[in-house]
Design a protein around this motif. Structure first.
Motif, PDB file in Angstrom:
ATOM      1  N   THR A 124       0.811  -1.101   0.087  1.00 31.28           N
ATOM      2  CA  THR A 124      -0.080   0.103   0.099  1.00 31.28           C
ATOM      3  C   THR A 124       0.899   1.272   0.076  1.00 31.28           C
ATOM      4  O   THR A 124       1.667   1.366   0.872  1.00 31.28           O
ATOM      5  CB  THR A 124      -1.009  -0.106   1.350  1.00 31.28           C
ATOM      6  N   TYR A 125       0.748   2.160  -0.955  1.00 30.88           N
ATOM      7  CA  TYR A 125       1.389   3.472  -1.050  1.00 30.88           C
ATOM      8  C   TYR A 125       2.924   3.163  -0.805  1.00 30.88           C
ATOM      9  O   TYR A 125       3.505   4.197  -0.388  1.00 30.88           O
ATOM     10  CB  TYR A 125       0.939   4.264  -0.119  1.00 30.88           C
ATOM     11  N   CYS A 126       3.485   2.254  -1.347  1.00 25.69           N
ATOM     12  CA  CYS A 126       5.186   2.184  -1.304  1.00 25.69           C
ATOM     13  C   CYS A 126       5.464   2.029   0.112  1.00 25.69           C
ATOM     14  O   CYS A 126       6.644   2.493   0.398  1.00 25.69           O
ATOM     15  CB  CYS A 126       5.628   3.148  -2.440  1.00 25.69           C
ATOM     16  N   VAL A 140       1.691 -11.200   7.994  1.00 23.95           N
ATOM     17  CA  VAL A 140       2.836 -10.682   8.496  1.00 23.95           C
ATOM     18  C   VAL A 140       2.886  -9.256   8.004  1.00 23.95           C
ATOM     19  O   VAL A 140       2.848  -8.944   6.671  1.00 23.95           O
ATOM     20  CB  VAL A 140       4.102 -11.484   8.300  1.00 23.95           C
ATOM     21  N   TRP A 141       3.218  -8.346   8.897  1.00 28.18           N
ATOM     22  CA  TRP A 141       3.648  -7.020   8.325  1.00 28.18           C
ATOM     23  C   TRP A 141       5.196  -6.814   8.106  1.00 28.18           C
ATOM     24  O   TRP A 141       5.784  -7.054   9.256  1.00 28.18           O
ATOM     25  CB  TRP A 141       2.768  -5.734   8.977  1.00 28.18           C
ATOM     26  N   LEU A 142       5.752  -6.552   7.180  1.00 30.98           N
ATOM     27  CA  LEU A 142       7.128  -6.151   7.104  1.00 30.98           C
ATOM     28  C   LEU A 142       7.297  -4.602   7.066  1.00 30.98           C
ATOM     29  O   LEU A 142       6.836  -3.693   6.456  1.00 30.98           O
ATOM     30  CB  LEU A 142       7.621  -6.214   5.525  1.00 30.98           C
ATOM     31  N   GLU A 143       8.129  -4.033   7.978  1.00 33.04           N
ATOM     32  CA  GLU A 143       8.348  -2.854   8.512  1.00 33.04           C
ATOM     33  C   GLU A 143       9.166  -2.231   7.655  1.00 33.04           C
ATOM     34  O   GLU A 143      10.382  -2.246   7.819  1.00 33.04           O
ATOM     35  CB  GLU A 143       9.012  -2.742   9.955  1.00 33.04           C
ATOM     36  N   PRO A 144       8.852  -0.973   6.892  1.00 31.88           N
ATOM     37  CA  PRO A 144       9.700   0.099   6.253  1.00 31.88           C
ATOM     38  C   PRO A 144      10.457   0.971   7.300  1.00 31.88           C
ATOM     39  O   PRO A 144       9.988   1.218   8.367  1.00 31.88           O
ATOM     40  CB  PRO A 144       8.683   0.979   5.398  1.00 31.88           C
TER      41      PRO A 144
END
Length: 170
Positions: A124-126, A140-144
């Motif tokens: 979502t939105y890069c 799982v969420w990958l943390e930017p």
């Protein structure tokens, strides 16, 4: 830490003599005549406030960047290194790893974890990356972090979403 809307209200009041940024549906209360030097001063104050916030945020991130996120360490979506992948299934792999996001890279860094098998990858939105295990039972969420992905205290510059072949391994 002050909220941005609070900071903007304070700047509007201090530099533009506008008591509130709340719309009051009255021309007399919602429209203001201000001098260009007041606008310049207000924009400078807003810029400086943003720069200070960014610097504090960067210091905080540096202080905690090596601390592993315990929620991410034990996900069933991480495939153990060397494990054969299921042919025809979708996986995500992180590459170009480093332990410090400011590290000067002399080579390609290290390979990161492989996640899967996956049913989908959502971006979502890069800025937000989510992966779902097969059957959407796990997410799982990958943390930017800046222009990298943070996982288990490390930072990765590249990721690959792929369909495993017959001889692929994690």
């Amino acid at each position: 830490m002050n909220r941005p809307d609070h900071n903007l209200s304070a700047i509007a009041n201090d530099y533009l003599l506008i008591p509130t940024l709340t719309t009051r549906r009255s021309d007399r209360l919602d429209f203001h005549n201000v001098a260009v030097w007041q606008v310049e001063a207000a924009l400078t104050a807003a810029f400086n406030a943003g720069a200070q916030f960014a610097a504090k945020n960067a210091e905080s991130r540096r202080a905690t960047r090596r601390a592993p996120d315990l929620a991410t360490l034990h996900t069933p979506l991480v495939v153990a290194k060397g494990t054969a992948l299921l042919p025809g299934k979708m996986y995500l792999r992180l590459y170009h790893g480093r332990t410090d996001p400011d590290q000067e890279m002399d080579d390609w860094g290290f390979a990161g974890p492989t996640f899967g098998p996956l049913s989908c990858y959502v971006q979502t939105y890069c800025s937000t990356f989510r992966i779902h295990g097969e059957g959407n039972s796990l997410e799982v969420w990958l943390e930017p972090c800046d222009d990298m992905i943070r996982w288990d205290g490390c930072f990765y510059g590249d990721m690959e979403v792929f369909i495993a072949g017959n001889h692929d391994k994690a």
